[in-house]
Write an enzyme that holds these catalytic residues in place. Structure first.
Site, PDB file in Angstrom:
ATOM      1  NE  ARG A   1      -3.832  -0.088   2.461  1.00 51.95           N
ATOM      2  CZ  ARG A   1      -4.962  -0.188   2.455  1.00 51.95           C
ATOM      3  NH1 ARG A   1      -5.538  -1.375   2.248  1.00 51.95           N
ATOM      4  NH2 ARG A   1      -5.753   0.735   1.968  1.00 51.95           N
TER       5      ARG A   1
ATOM      6  CD1 TRP B   1       2.876   5.396  -2.753  1.00 51.43           C
ATOM      7  CD2 TRP B   1       1.629   7.057  -2.541  1.00 51.43           C
ATOM      8  NE1 TRP B   1       2.455   6.020  -4.025  1.00 51.43           N
ATOM      9  CE2 TRP B   1       1.422   7.036  -3.868  1.00 51.43           C
ATOM     10  CE3 TRP B   1       0.447   8.175  -2.177  1.00 51.43           C
ATOM     11  CZ2 TRP B   1       1.031   7.529  -5.039  1.00 51.43           C
ATOM     12  CZ3 TRP B   1      -0.159   9.112  -3.076  1.00 51.43           C
ATOM     13  CH2 TRP B   1       0.273   8.747  -4.502  1.00 51.43           C
TER      14      TRP B   1
ATOM     15  N   GLY C   1      -4.052   9.526   4.664  1.00 53.72           N
ATOM     16  CA  GLY C   1      -5.131  10.414   4.089  1.00 53.72           C
ATOM     17  C   GLY C   1      -4.650  11.766   4.026  1.00 53.72           C
TER      18      GLY C   1
ATOM     19  CD  GLU D   1      -0.489  -1.089 -13.358  1.00 49.91           C
ATOM     20  OE1 GLU D   1      -0.887  -0.246 -12.351  1.00 49.91           O
ATOM     21  OE2 GLU D   1      -1.231  -1.826 -13.666  1.00 49.91           O
TER      22      GLU D   1
ATOM     23  CG  HIS E   1      -9.567   9.389 -37.814  1.00 50.48           C
ATOM     24  ND1 HIS E   1      -9.993   9.827 -38.860  1.00 50.48           N
ATOM     25  CD2 HIS E   1     -10.313   8.171 -37.747  1.00 50.48           C
ATOM     26  CE1 HIS E   1     -10.755   9.027 -39.275  1.00 50.48           C
ATOM     27  NE2 HIS E   1     -11.027   7.803 -38.701  1.00 50.48           N
TER      28      HIS E   1
HETATM   29  C1  F6R Z   1      -3.860  -0.958 -12.311  1.00 48.58           C
HETATM   30  C2  F6R Z   1      -4.694  -0.827 -10.872  1.00 48.58           C
HETATM   31  C3  F6R Z   1      -5.058   0.462 -10.761  1.00 48.58           C
HETATM   32  C4  F6R Z   1      -6.726  -0.002  -9.830  1.00 48.58           C
HETATM   33  C5  F6R Z   1      -7.185   1.370  -9.398  1.00 48.58           C
HETATM   34  C6  F6R Z   1      -8.616   1.118  -8.822  1.00 48.58           C
HETATM   35  O1  F6R Z   1      -3.161  -2.312 -12.244  1.00 48.58           O
HETATM   36  O2  F6R Z   1      -4.488  -1.714 -10.054  1.00 48.58           O
HETATM   37  O3  F6R Z   1      -5.474   1.279 -11.832  1.00 48.58           O
HETATM   38  O4  F6R Z   1      -7.261  -0.792 -10.882  1.00 48.58           O
HETATM   39  O5  F6R Z   1      -6.545   2.152  -8.709  1.00 48.58           O
HETATM   40  O6  F6R Z   1      -8.550   0.038  -7.651  1.00 48.58           O
HETATM   41  P1  F6R Z   1      -9.504  -0.616  -6.844  1.00 48.58           P
HETATM   42  O7  F6R Z   1      -9.975  -1.654  -7.906  1.00 48.58           O
HETATM   43  O8  F6R Z   1      -9.030  -0.967  -5.740  1.00 48.58           O
HETATM   44  O9  F6R Z   1     -10.716   0.468  -6.851  1.00 48.58           O
END
Ligand code: F6R
Length: 605
Positions: A27, A73, A100, A489, A505
């Protein structure tokens, strides 16, 4: 997005916190830290870097049965030792970890500085430590100190707080950023994600926005920001600790790609009715009459979830003949959407915690919209907010890039489209065709996974390209988008997706021997059109890797996968692209499971 873990009990907190942080590292992973209380002394240790760096920096003696930890993060302030959490007040009495964003941090900081407070970091979180410390002097309990301090805070938070003067308790609070409590035997845990708790307990309680909790070794109580007690029912998490291990694979990503025959089977389990050729989706909480009443379907989600929503919109239009479209939830929520009573809104989220998607759902509900969820994490914020929905049952997804949840979401959409179709005009014969196609998916995914060596060799030969174009038409376009997303990514190779029909296009100008194209070319009614596009790319000396159901002379390389029903083919066409991105990233020596600048579960705006 950042991970929190907290412990109070008879054991030493530090090893438990470190273990929890390792589970949460997906995370956020630019710095990590923890604080423990021993007697009436607070000890903190924090470092820039990974949880492993924190573990290496721990002194041999770091005793104390109360503690909080964090993996970060960065939002406010660069990753550094000083900006890492926990943050403490001037007397090193209060320690806070926070997920947050505190929106009025600058204003609060100015006020505190005017009162003589000296800040040690650039973070928004540090204001919380100073605010709580001030309130703590005037209140008889830590819970009141935290509750009252939070009254002057604007923003989103999940926090955990300890006070060296009040050992034996930790206070947590939630507003927009998840906090879950774990109930142990004479010990209590809290975390931002059940992943950190699962090794110790499966009995959990989710806090709602605006709720706080006090945790002591012998139990907990919850209350609102106005000190009203709240009643909570613990529930049992059915994910197991083993789900969070790499299971012998080199990376979580490869493990999660490889799990897809079983995870798709779980998404389908008990939901395909071969007698009437319908889908059973009891969680929608809707009878046939209501299911028929919708005239439009609007799908919202972010990133890969949004792309799977595009596959879903196509499936719903084809099978149910209801106008359907997908939009990024992050855009939808900001444009004051027109919410219609006869539209079915579908929110998609693996984590169930993505803030933009949650905020979009809340906006829809404020306007009286009927929202269902397609969610993986049981009991998550979005799952609790929606009126009903479909759980994916894909198990925890740990790698930052989504794979198995993407595929299971597309499968859930096929079930939803079948369901919406069969209460309308989808014939029993077509229903049967789709049911049979759905049942073939797990075996077909297994067959695609067997192409791993071929895909690996191709990925290695394309990985050094400066960029790649991904193209697909209609059903193939969301597949191309997801393929480009996966590649960029995790491998950092620039990848752009275009509808194949749009190439002429404008973007055709980019085609050259240096820019290879990945073309999604299923055997459907658009095959000839797609082959013409390949001819146009080839005429400009562009190298082509084709993903489809046969080889074609226009392509330099082909990955040929099993064919299903045309409507369901996009689900399968994505799997080789996941492996392609994975092997390209490995070939380029990237940190596959923790790509730079990213984090799983984006719980900030
Ligand atoms: C790409 C990826 C992100 C999630 C996005 C939504 O591989 O993992 O683009 O898909 O952040 O996350 P969720 O599905 O947890 O809402």
């Amino acid at each position: 997005m950042c991970g929190i873990v907290a412990y109070v009990g008879p054991k030493d907190a530090a090893p438990i916190l470190l273990e929890g942080l390792q589970r949460l590292e997906y995370r956020g992973y630019d710095s990590a830290g923890l604080a423990v209380v021993n007697g009436k002394t607070l000890k903190t240790r924090k470092v820039k870097g990974r949880v492993a760096d924190l573990a290496a920096a721990m002194p041999a003696r770091f005793k104390g049965g109360l503690g909080i930890g964090h993996t970060r993060w960065a939002t406010h302030g660069v990753p550094s030792d000083l900006n890492a959490h926990p943050h403490v007040d001037a007397d090193e009495r209060i320690a806070v970890v926070h997920n947050g964003i505190i929106e009025n941090a600058a204003e609060l900081r100015r006020k505190l500085e005017a009162d003589g407070v000296v800040f040690a970091s650039e973070t928004d979180t540090e204001v919380l430590a100073h605010l709580i410390a001030r309130t703590a002097d005037e209140t008889s309990s830590l819970e009141d100190a935290v509750r009252l301090a939070l009254k002057s805070v604007v923003g989103t938070y999940g926090i955990a707080v300890v006070d060296a003067q009040r050992p034996g308790e930790v206070v947590v609070a939630r507003n927009g950023s998840p906090i879950v409590l774990g109930i142990g035997e004479k010990e209590m845990f809290a975390a931002s994600d059940v992943a950190a708790l699962i090794r110790y307990t499966r009995q959990v309680v989710h806090l709602e926005d605006g709720e706080l909790a006090v945790l002591k070794a012998d139990g907990f109580h919850t209350f609102t920001s106005d000190a009203m007690e709240t009643a909570k029912e613990p529930f049992t998490v059915d994910w197991e600790a083993g789900h969070y291990d790499t299971g012998g694979y080199e990376h979580y990503l490869l493990k999660e790609i490889s799990e897809q025959p079983e995870t798709v089977a779980r998404t389908l389990s008990g939901r395909v009715d071969d007698r009437f050729h319908i889908a059973h989706l009891g969680g929608l909480n809707m009878d046939a009459r209501e299911t028929r009443s919708f005239r439009r379907v609007k799908i919202i989600g972010c990133g890969s979830a949004y792309y799977s929503g595009q596959i879903g919109a196509q499936l719903i239009e084809e099978l149910a003949r209801i106008p359907a479209d997908a939009e990024p939830a992050s855009e939808f929520r900001y444009r004051s959407p027109v919410v219609e009573p006869d539209t079915l809104y579908v929110a998609i989220s693996q984590s169930g915690e993505t803030y933009d998607t949650l905020a979009a759902v809340q906006e829809l509900k404020r306007k009286g919209g009927r929202v269902i969820g397609i969610v993986n994490a049981v009991g998550s914020a979005i799952a609790r907010e929606v009126d009903g929905g479909v759980y994916l049952h894909a198990g925890p997804e740990v790698s930052v890039a989504s794979t198995k949840a993407f595929t299971s979401t597309a499968v859930a959409f096929a079930l939803l489209a079948l369901h919406l179709g069969r209460v309308r005009d989808l014939s029993p014969a077509d229903g049967r065709r789709i049911c049979e196609g759905l049942r073939r998916l797990p075996d077909q995914i297994e067959q695609i996974l067997k192409l791993d060596e071929q895909i690996k060799a191709l990925a290695q030969s394309y990985a050094n390209a400066p960029g790649m174009m991904f193209v697909g038409r209609v059903r193939g376009y969301p597949v191309a988008r997801e393929g480009a997303q996966k590649l960029k990514e995790i491998s950092y190779v620039h990848a752009e997706a275009y509808p194949a029909s749009e190439l002429k296009h404008g973007p055709l100008a980019l085609i050259s021997p240096e820019l290879p194209t990945v073309a999604i070319v299923p055997d459907d009614e658009l095959l000839d059109k797609n082959l013409t596009t390949l001819g146009e790319i080839r005429a400009r000396s562009g190298r082509i890797l084709m993903i489809g159901h046969r080889s074609a002379e226009q392509a330099d390389d082909c990955i040929v996968i099993p064919k299903n029903e045309v409507e369901l083919d996009p689900i399968l066409l994505t799997i080789p692209l996941q492996l392609f991105a994975y092997h390209a990233a490995v070939a380029l020596a990237r940190d596959v499971d923790k790509p730079r600048n990213l984090a799983k579960s984006v719980t900030v705006e």
